[in-house]
Enzyme design. Structure first.
Site, PDB file in Angstrom:
ATOM      1  N   GLU A  84       5.016  -4.592   7.534  1.00 52.56           N
ATOM      2  CA  GLU A  84       4.196  -3.577   8.216  1.00 52.56           C
ATOM      3  C   GLU A  84       4.694  -3.241   9.616  1.00 52.56           C
ATOM      4  OE1 GLU A  84       2.984  -5.882   6.225  1.00 52.56           O
ATOM      5  OE2 GLU A  84       1.357  -5.066   5.003  1.00 52.56           O
ATOM      6  N   GLU A 106      -0.359  -9.457   0.254  1.00 50.82           N
ATOM      7  CA  GLU A 106      -1.737  -9.758   0.678  1.00 50.82           C
ATOM      8  C   GLU A 106      -2.635 -10.027  -0.527  1.00 50.82           C
ATOM      9  OE1 GLU A 106      -1.574  -6.070   3.340  1.00 50.82           O
ATOM     10  OE2 GLU A 106      -2.989  -7.366   4.376  1.00 50.82           O
ATOM     11  N   GLY A 140       0.762  -4.991   1.172  1.00 49.53           N
ATOM     12  CA  GLY A 140      -0.486  -5.176   0.435  1.00 49.53           C
ATOM     13  C   GLY A 140      -0.326  -5.979  -0.846  1.00 49.53           C
ATOM     14  N   ALA A 162       0.859  -1.177   0.000  1.00 49.13           N
ATOM     15  CA  ALA A 162       0.000   0.000   0.000  1.00 49.13           C
ATOM     16  C   ALA A 162       0.897   1.229   0.000  1.00 49.13           C
ATOM     17  CB  ALA A 162      -0.900  -0.022   1.225  1.00 49.13           C
TER      18      ALA A 162
HETATM   19  N1  CAA Z   1       4.438   3.234  -1.100  1.00 46.19           N
HETATM   20  C1  CAA Z   1       4.747   4.384  -1.735  1.00 46.19           C
HETATM   21  N2  CAA Z   1       5.781   4.520  -2.567  1.00 46.19           N
HETATM   22  C2  CAA Z   1       6.536   3.428  -2.780  1.00 46.19           C
HETATM   23  C3  CAA Z   1       6.290   2.213  -2.154  1.00 46.19           C
HETATM   24  C4  CAA Z   1       5.165   2.130  -1.284  1.00 46.19           C
HETATM   25  N3  CAA Z   1       4.815   0.989  -0.674  1.00 46.19           N
HETATM   26  N4  CAA Z   1       7.221   1.321  -2.545  1.00 46.19           N
HETATM   27  C5  CAA Z   1       8.034   1.975  -3.395  1.00 46.19           C
HETATM   28  N5  CAA Z   1       7.618   3.248  -3.543  1.00 46.19           N
HETATM   29  C6  CAA Z   1       8.214   4.281  -4.384  1.00 46.19           C
HETATM   30  C7  CAA Z   1       9.445   4.901  -3.723  1.00 46.19           C
HETATM   31  O1  CAA Z   1       9.081   5.912  -2.793  1.00 46.19           O
HETATM   32  C8  CAA Z   1      10.175   5.459  -4.940  1.00 46.19           C
HETATM   33  O2  CAA Z   1       9.535   6.648  -5.338  1.00 46.19           O
HETATM   34  P1  CAA Z   1      10.438   7.903  -5.855  1.00 46.19           P
HETATM   35  O3  CAA Z   1      11.179   7.379  -7.056  1.00 46.19           O
HETATM   36  O4  CAA Z   1       9.427   8.957  -6.186  1.00 46.19           O
HETATM   37  O5  CAA Z   1      11.367   8.267  -4.730  1.00 46.19           O
HETATM   38  C9  CAA Z   1       9.868   4.412  -6.019  1.00 46.19           C
HETATM   39  O6  CAA Z   1       8.702   3.719  -5.583  1.00 46.19           O
HETATM   40  C10 CAA Z   1      10.971   3.413  -6.202  1.00 46.19           C
HETATM   41  O7  CAA Z   1      11.252   2.859  -4.937  1.00 46.19           O
HETATM   42  P2  CAA Z   1      12.729   2.835  -4.295  1.00 46.19           P
HETATM   43  O8  CAA Z   1      13.519   3.995  -4.774  1.00 46.19           O
HETATM   44  O9  CAA Z   1      12.577   2.644  -2.824  1.00 46.19           O
HETATM   45  O10 CAA Z   1      13.292   1.497  -5.002  1.00 46.19           O
HETATM   46  P3  CAA Z   1      14.348   0.479  -4.409  1.00 46.19           P
HETATM   47  O11 CAA Z   1      14.658  -0.458  -5.513  1.00 46.19           O
HETATM   48  O12 CAA Z   1      15.471   1.183  -3.741  1.00 46.19           O
HETATM   49  O13 CAA Z   1      13.551  -0.316  -3.245  1.00 46.19           O
HETATM   50  C11 CAA Z   1      11.665  -1.493  -2.313  1.00 46.19           C
HETATM   51  C12 CAA Z   1      12.437  -1.084  -3.586  1.00 46.19           C
HETATM   52  C13 CAA Z   1      12.501  -2.451  -1.488  1.00 46.19           C
HETATM   53  C14 CAA Z   1      10.375  -2.174  -2.759  1.00 46.19           C
HETATM   54  C15 CAA Z   1      11.369  -0.217  -1.483  1.00 46.19           C
HETATM   55  O14 CAA Z   1      10.739   0.727  -2.338  1.00 46.19           O
HETATM   56  C16 CAA Z   1      10.447  -0.462  -0.328  1.00 46.19           C
HETATM   57  O15 CAA Z   1      10.871  -0.954   0.706  1.00 46.19           O
HETATM   58  N6  CAA Z   1       9.143  -0.080  -0.479  1.00 46.19           N
HETATM   59  C17 CAA Z   1       8.199  -0.173   0.593  1.00 46.19           C
HETATM   60  C18 CAA Z   1       7.750  -1.594   0.793  1.00 46.19           C
HETATM   61  C19 CAA Z   1       6.787  -1.691   1.958  1.00 46.19           C
HETATM   62  O16 CAA Z   1       7.129  -1.436   3.091  1.00 46.19           O
HETATM   63  N7  CAA Z   1       5.538  -2.099   1.658  1.00 46.19           N
HETATM   64  C20 CAA Z   1       4.518  -2.282   2.643  1.00 46.19           C
HETATM   65  C21 CAA Z   1       3.654  -1.080   2.734  1.00 46.19           C
HETATM   66  S1  CAA Z   1       2.550  -1.155   4.126  1.00 46.19           S
HETATM   67  C22 CAA Z   1       1.165  -1.953   3.568  1.00 46.19           C
HETATM   68  O17 CAA Z   1       1.118  -2.485   2.481  1.00 46.19           O
HETATM   69  C23 CAA Z   1       0.045  -1.886   4.560  1.00 46.19           C
HETATM   70  C24 CAA Z   1      -1.235  -2.538   4.246  1.00 46.19           C
HETATM   71  O18 CAA Z   1      -1.349  -3.748   4.326  1.00 46.19           O
HETATM   72  C25 CAA Z   1      -2.414  -1.730   3.984  1.00 46.19           C
END
Ligand code: CAA
Length: 257
Positions: free
Chosen positions: A130, A110, A107, A62
């Site tokens: 999360e 999920e 998500g 998400a």
């Molecule tokens: N939400 C918003 N933006 C996200 C995102 C997310 N979950 N995952 C990646 N992005 C965005 C980054 O902010 C980045 O945007 P910008 O280029 O504008 O800065 C772009 O996507 C590329 O990401 P990275 O630069 O971080 O790429 P990377 O290769 O270095 O890393 C990754 C990739 C490991 C997937 C890293 O992006 C990451 O850890 N993302 C978050 C993953 C996460 O924690 N997901 C769980 C969310 S909580 C959830 O899902 C709750 C629920 O159940 C409702």
């Protein structure tokens, strides 16, 4: 639909989540587009494949930039929107295959668990990160993970937030098969076509029958899980961790408040 593509190959439908600049992260607009794609499915679609655009990510979760500023009420509304949509995917009449082509985090993982069958590319990565963000999964993952990998591994993944690569995902039954990235969609198509060639009434009956047990009490449990999800918001730890992600830095140590 800006963020979702619906294509057909014979009687196999393919939905692609397409928001590559955020690694296909799910915000309201993406969830709305996914719902619109589901609305467009027809009885002639005998199998559905769900995948992510690009070569790096299925769905990176998400949208943290959105969740960062949500209060408890907003968080529960957003969580319920995703949770209801994933429940809809789970209860579609036709089988649904997740073709996991990279990161399946939060998500995204999920969503894959709400599908009937998961196959993955060699670069797939699964995690429920999360708790590292001060929350718990909000789209039903807490209720599905133990059914997929067993209680002990489910709890390890939920409590640690650690990442699992494709080979380990295969060995613990999370995915049925792992393919080279270039062949994933072809293999997904072959499996879907094989399913689609079978008697549709029988395939639908088989899906309903298998889900009888797994669905028992699920709707009530999802409601409770949603309240627990909401309880993690408006906390110092949630704000700290999500702000840190958006600011591309490590969070401060958690304070239990
Ligand atoms: N939400 C918003 N933006 C996200 C995102 C997310 N979950 N995952 C990646 N992005 C965005 C980054 O902010 C980045 O945007 P910008 O280029 O504008 O800065 C772009 O996507 C590329 O990401 P990275 O630069 O971080 O790429 P990377 O290769 O270095 O890393 C990754 C990739 C490991 C997937 C890293 O992006 C990451 O850890 N993302 C978050 C993953 C996460 O924690 N997901 C769980 C969310 S909580 C959830 O899902 C709750 C629920 O159940 C409702």
């Amino acid at each position: 639909m800006q963020y979702t593509r619906l294509e057909r190959n014979g009687n196999v439908a393919i939905v692609t989540i397409d928001r590559p600049d955020a690694l296909n992260a799910l915000n309201d607009a993406v969830l709305d587009d996914l719902a619109t794609a589901l609305d467009a499915l027809e009885q002639k679609d005998r199998c559905l494949i769900i995948t992510g655009a690009g070569s790096k990510s299925f769905i990176a979760g998400a949208d943290i930039a959105v969740m960062k500023d949500q209060n408890k009420l907003e968080a529960v509304a957003f969580g319920k929107k995703g949770s209801d949509l994933f429940r809809r995917i789970e209860t579609l009449p036709m089988p649904v295959i997740a073709a996991v082509n990279g990161y399946a985090l939060g998500g995204g993982f999920e969503l894959a668990m709400a599908c009937d069958i998961r196959i993955a590319s060699e670069n797939a990565v699964f995690a429920l990160p999360e708790v590292t963000l001060g929350i718990i999964p909000g789209f039903g993952g807490t209720q599905r993970i133990a059914k997929v990998v067993g209680a002990s591994m489910a709890k390890e993944m939920l409590f640690s937030g650690r990442r699992m690569k494709a080979d380990e995902a295969k060995s613990c039954g999370l995915v049925n098969a792992v393919y080279e990235p270039e062949t994933l969609m072809e293999e997904a198509g072959k499996l879907a076509s094989r399913i689609a060639a079978n008697a549709p009434i029988a395939v639908r009956a088989a899906k309903t029958a298998v889900n009888l047990r797994t669905d028992a009490d699920l709707d009530a449990d999802l409601e409770v899980a949603m309240q627990l999800y909401g309880s993690c918001y408006e906390t110092a730890d949630q704000k700290n961790a999500m702000t840190a992600f958006v600011e591309k830095r490590k969070p401060e140590p958690f304070e239990d408040r």
